[in-house]
Scaffold this motif. Structure first.
Motif, short mmCIF file in Angstrom:
data_model
loop_
_atom_site.label_atom_id
_atom_site.label_comp_id
_atom_site.label_asym_id
_atom_site.label_seq_id
_atom_site.Cartn_x
_atom_site.Cartn_y
_atom_site.Cartn_z
N ASN A 214 0.87 -1.33 -0.05
CA ASN A 214 -0.11 -0.04 0.08
C ASN A 214 0.99 1.35 -0.13
O ASN A 214 0.37 2.42 -0.57
CB ASN A 214 -1.02 0.11 1.25
CG ASN A 214 -2.21 -1.03 1.03
OD1 ASN A 214 -2.41 -1.62 -0.02
ND2 ASN A 214 -2.71 -1.23 2.14
N LYS A 217 2.04 1.85 -3.52
CA LYS A 217 0.99 2.14 -4.46
C LYS A 217 0.82 3.63 -4.27
O LYS A 217 0.52 4.50 -5.05
CB LYS A 217 -0.27 1.38 -4.11
CG LYS A 217 -1.43 1.68 -4.90
CD LYS A 217 -2.78 0.89 -4.32
CE LYS A 217 -4.07 1.33 -5.29
NZ LYS A 217 -5.01 0.58 -4.52
N ALA A 218 0.50 4.20 -3.00
CA ALA A 218 0.50 5.48 -2.51
C ALA A 218 1.62 6.08 -3.26
O ALA A 218 1.69 7.25 -3.71
CB ALA A 218 0.34 5.62 -1.18
N MET A 220 3.51 5.78 -5.79
CA MET A 220 3.26 5.78 -7.09
C MET A 220 2.22 6.70 -7.65
O MET A 220 2.36 7.68 -8.79
CB MET A 220 3.02 4.73 -7.94
CG MET A 220 4.55 3.72 -7.79
SD MET A 220 4.04 1.89 -8.08
CE MET A 220 3.95 2.19 -10.13
N GLU A 221 1.15 6.71 -6.82
CA GLU A 221 0.03 7.70 -7.13
C GLU A 221 0.32 9.24 -6.74
O GLU A 221 0.09 9.99 -7.43
CB GLU A 221 -1.09 7.31 -6.23
CG GLU A 221 -1.96 6.04 -6.68
CD GLU A 221 -3.13 5.75 -5.87
OE1 GLU A 221 -3.16 6.39 -4.77
OE2 GLU A 221 -3.75 4.71 -5.99
N ALA A 222 1.32 9.37 -5.70
CA ALA A 222 1.81 10.82 -5.71
C ALA A 222 2.48 11.33 -6.72
O ALA A 222 2.61 12.57 -7.03
CB ALA A 222 2.71 10.89 -4.41
N ASN A 223 3.18 10.44 -7.54
CA ASN A 223 3.85 10.78 -8.83
C ASN A 223 5.05 11.61 -8.58
O ASN A 223 4.94 12.82 -9.19
CB ASN A 223 2.92 11.32 -9.68
CG ASN A 223 3.39 11.23 -11.26
OD1 ASN A 223 4.02 10.37 -11.38
ND2 ASN A 223 3.02 12.23 -12.23
N TYR A 297 -0.03 15.15 -1.79
CA TYR A 297 -1.06 14.13 -1.74
C TYR A 297 -1.21 13.66 -0.36
O TYR A 297 -2.32 13.25 -0.17
CB TYR A 297 -0.25 12.81 -2.52
CG TYR A 297 -0.66 11.38 -2.75
CD1 TYR A 297 -1.60 11.43 -3.61
CD2 TYR A 297 -0.53 10.33 -1.67
CE1 TYR A 297 -2.42 9.91 -3.69
CE2 TYR A 297 -1.04 9.13 -1.83
CZ TYR A 297 -1.94 8.99 -2.68
OH TYR A 297 -2.59 7.86 -3.01
N ALA A 301 -4.57 12.41 1.84
CA ALA A 301 -5.24 11.01 1.83
C ALA A 301 -5.28 10.20 3.09
O ALA A 301 -5.08 10.93 4.21
CB ALA A 301 -3.84 10.30 1.33
N TYR A 314 9.60 -3.51 -6.12
CA TYR A 314 9.59 -2.17 -6.98
C TYR A 314 10.83 -1.64 -7.55
O TYR A 314 11.71 -1.93 -6.76
CB TYR A 314 8.84 -1.25 -6.03
CG TYR A 314 9.34 -0.91 -4.74
CD1 TYR A 314 10.22 0.02 -4.81
CD2 TYR A 314 9.10 -1.78 -3.56
CE1 TYR A 314 11.05 0.56 -3.50
CE2 TYR A 314 9.82 -1.45 -2.46
CZ TYR A 314 10.66 -0.44 -2.35
OH TYR A 314 11.21 0.03 -1.08
#
Length: 780
Positions: A214, A217-218, A220-223, A297, A301, A314
């Motif tokens: 998790n 995943k977070a 990568m979403e924050a980018n 982010y 969140a 990863y």
């Protein structure tokens, strides 16, 4: 076109190698003209210059000045700011100190978990300005918070800023916050910024007690724009002799962290060279490129959903930024790769593109190269230390000219590889030759599955290698440009690692660089094997290797930019009435010889143990010095009573001069019934003779209260070593300034005045050499 294609493929490979480094981080800093809502290195440098004007280790005058400055900066941003202080007894490290944490908060609109932004503001005990470690982290937070507030966003989660204290002497500021601050109970995630060098890309590393799925995943979403992260990195990080504040949050609070640290130019770490001028601006920009998007982010969140029971492999990759997949995929991917490999071998044999004899012969140059290059890397570094013994004076594993040595060993390995493969240039044999490296890479991935799942992404280049094998079998004249592109994942993943291991683990790890060079060459064999000019490439690599060796030799000496670390300690034994000059150095220089002479004696004859050496480095040489009668400490007995079979004692030790460190030892084997220092209970009560009982880092005018109980007939004698880090400025001495090509040795207590004295609570004379006075009343 056929004649020029090999040359173009070679240029393409060089371009991919270049981009494997270029794409890791920003290539410039950002000016103060960028929008207020963006991170600016120019703006971040303003507080960094102020912070790093001088060393500011725990308890120093500069330490207080920096703390007051940071409080004012946070208050100027409108943050609710406070100082948290209290004694912390580190039982594992046998240390006591009184951190003063700087804590601030931006209130969120919701009631969820808080986000903590973390860096430490104290520097190492040696004279280090701390621009990178961890001034860079402090100003990354200051500038990112400023930019976030300028955006007008109102966070959903509380955002807490913690500039921790006493990180360098035991992570104790973090311990104080996690275990005693009320805000700590609601923290859902920590973003920690650190440094172990002064340049290079910043690596993202995880600290978690559970799975990482998790969290990844977070992330990568924050980018973030330039992620540099791999599941292998944390495994390597745990091999380093350092933990961070994030470790405390994980172990004491079960709080997950992302921490970001750069490690290149490691030779600046904890030294006088950790300055703003030596900090790579691109590295500071890289830190900011992480924090600002992550701040936006995670400020909104759900931080309660980051825990996970599963782990992910990863790794960062150019263009697509990050690849991640579950650990559960490792075995299926490995099985698929093995099946594909076997199928392609049989397919190649059926097409007569893979010949049994040539396939077996193909193991000879590859395995021989692996053995020889590995041996050269291992033995070569040992020989270099014999040739340049002064390298041992640099306690950092990575030396000043370490990059030149990495290039030398890598290019020498390539010269050997091209030479060994010189006679294997016929196109019809390339597929057969490629079997050996592919098989070895499959074996490597089998080992990874059982022993190091974090390196599970090593299978990715193998799949591209299998595609290359299919192309070699399928086509009579495969396109070398296409084969070079198929090799790009191997280049992107492994070329940075070739440099990373010596930088991160020390120059002696060039052996890993050599081995990885051979393994990577094997994956590039579909391209290299088609070159008819391998002998020319071998000679070119050899000449380039010689060039880098010459450069390493030319920069092997010490200079104003590559200072010799040296050390000097004045040690006064109040028991014997004798004093000594001491050093940790193995090779004396003109500066230390002024005090130790040209023929000093071995230090162990006079002083058995060193004070506060990080890597257990002992004193090497000693020379008798003039006894100065340095003012010692005052002892006041507050309690001495017998209750039943136990004797209970409380006494206070008060320094009578400015001291930075007090070390306490027992002169007998002692089993305490209870033991506390400044009200903090010690868990370990069984102590051996001459074993360190406590190391107390003094801040301000704080005294040390020792309370203990022992069986009433026990004898308890203490030995104390008081150290002050002011030898060069102390009025008792006139020490010459170091030449510009020298600096204080890091990781040891140097430039110090150490006073040693033994005493017993039962019989302390009223006056000892005008250095110790006492007021004691005994009640039994």
């Amino acid at each position: 076109m056929k004649k020029i294609t090999p040359f173009l493929s070679f240029l393409l490979l060089l371009g991919l190698i270049y981009y494997s480094f270029y794409g890791l981080m920003p290539q410039s800093g950002s000016p103060d003209s960028v929008p207020e809502t963006e991170f600016s290195t120019a703006r971040a440098l303003v507080p960094l210059r102020e912070i790093s004007k001088a060393p500011h280790y725990h308890g120093s005058v500069e330490h207080q000045r920096v703390r007051e400055y940071l409080v004012s900066r946070l208050e100027d941003l409108g943050l609710e700011t406070e100082i948290q202080e209290g004694f912390v007894l580190n039982n594992s490290g046998k240390s006591l100190d009184k951190p003063k944490n700087i804590v601030a908060r931006i209130k969120g609109s919701g009631k969820g978990k808080s986000l903590l932004l973390l860096s430490h503001y104290d520097t190492a005990l040696v004279p280090s300005p701390g621009a990178s470690d961890a001034g860079s982290g402090v100003v990354t937070i200051l500038e990112s918070v400023r930019a976030y507030l300028a955006s007008g966003n109102i966070p959903k989660n509380d955002i807490i800023v913690l500039f921790s204290d006493a990180e360098e002497i035991g992570l104790d500021g973090a311990k104080l916050f996690v275990n005693e601050h009320p805000w700590a109970k609601n923290i859902g995630l920590v973003l920690n910024f650190e440094a172990r060098g002064s340049g290079g890309p910043s690596n993202m590393i995880l600290e978690t007690n559970g799975g990482n799925s998790n969290l990844i995943k977070a992330f990568m979403e924050a980018n973030p724009q330039f992620p540099v992260a791999s599941s292998l990195m944390y495994s390597v990080y745990k091999m380093l002799p350092n933990d961070t504040d994030s470790t405390v949050f994980r172990e004491d609070g079960d709080i997950d962290s992302f921490f970001f640290a750069f490690i290149d130019d490691h030779f600046d770490y904890h030294t006088a060279n950790d300055t703003v001028e030596n900090l790579d601006i691109k590295t500071l920009q890289h830190q900011g490129s992480y924090l600002l998007p992550l701040l936006h982010y995670f400020a909104k969140a759900d931080l309660s959903q980051l825990k996970s029971d599963t782990d992910s492999v990863y790794v960062n990759m150019p263009f697509i930024k990050m690849i991640a997949y579950p650990f559960s995929w490792i075995l299926p991917l490995l099985i698929i790769a093995v099946v594909m490999f076997i199928a392609l071998v049989f397919y190649g044999i059926s097409k007569r593109k893979i010949l049994g004899k040539e396939m077996i012969v193909g193991f000879v140059p590859f395995l021989l190269s692996l053995i020889i290059c590995g041996a050269i890397g291992y033995i070569g570094w040992i020989i270099l230390l014999k040739m340049y013994p002064h390298y041992n004076e640099i306690q950092h594993g990575f030396k000043y000219n370490g990059h030149s040595y990495v290039a030398f060993f890598v290019l020498l390995s390539l010269a050997i590889l091209f030479k060994f493969y010189k006679g294997h240039g016929r196109k019809k044999h390339i597929a057969s030759l490629f079997i050996a490296p592919l098989l070895l890479w499959i074996i490597v991935n089998i080992v990874v599955f059982f022993m190091l799942k974090g390196a599970g992404y090593f299978i990715i280049p193998v799949f591209f290698g299998l595609i290359s094998l299919w192309v070699l079998i399928k086509y009579e004249t495969p396109n070398l440009l296409f084969l070079a592109l198929l090799a790009s994942p191997a280049i992107f993943l492994f070329v940075p690692l070739i440099q990373f291991f010596p930088v991160g683990l020390g120059s002696s790890m060039v052996v890993i660089s050599c081995v990885f060079t051979v393994l990577l060459f094997g994956l590039l064999l579909p391209v290299f094997g088609n070159y008819r000019w391998k002998n020319i490439l071998s000679v070119m690599c050899l000449l380039a290797a010689i060039g880098f060796f010459i450069h390493a030799h030319a920069t092997s000496d010490f200079s104003e930019k590559r200072q010799k670390p040296n050390s000097l300690v004045y040690y006064e034994d109040a028991d014997s009435g004798k004093s000594y000059w001491l050093t940790y150095d193995k090779i004396l220089d003109p500066w230390t010889q002024k005090y130790l002479g040209e023929k000093p004696e071995a230090a162990y004859k006079y002083v058995k143990t060193a004070s506060g050496s990080k890597y257990r480095t002992g004193y090497t040489f000693a020379q008798e010095a003039t006894f100065k009668k340095i003012p010692g400490f005052e002892l006041i007995l507050k309690k001495d009573s017998v209750v039943g079979e136990m004797r209970n004692v409380v006494f206070v030790m008060s320094p009578q001069r400015k001291v930075n460190q007090i070390e306490l030892f027992t002169k007998e084997d002692v089993v305490f019934n209870s033991l506390s220092f400044n009200g903090k209970e010690m868990k370990n009560l069984n102590h051996k003779k001459d074993e360190l009982l406590l190391r107390y880092y003094v801040a301000g005018n704080d005294s040390l209260e020792i309370a203990y109980s022992v069986p009433k007939n026990s004898k308890t004698t203490f030995m104390v070593k008081e150290a002050s880090f002011d030898l060069l400025l102390n009025p008792y001495f006139s020490i010459d300034e170091r030449p510009k090509n020298m600096m204080p040795k890091p990781f040891v207590v140097t430039d110090a005045l150490v006073l040693k004295k033994t005493f017993s609570v039962d019989s302390i004379p009223l006056k000892i050499k005008d250095s110790i006075s006492e007021t004691i009343e005994t009640n039994e």
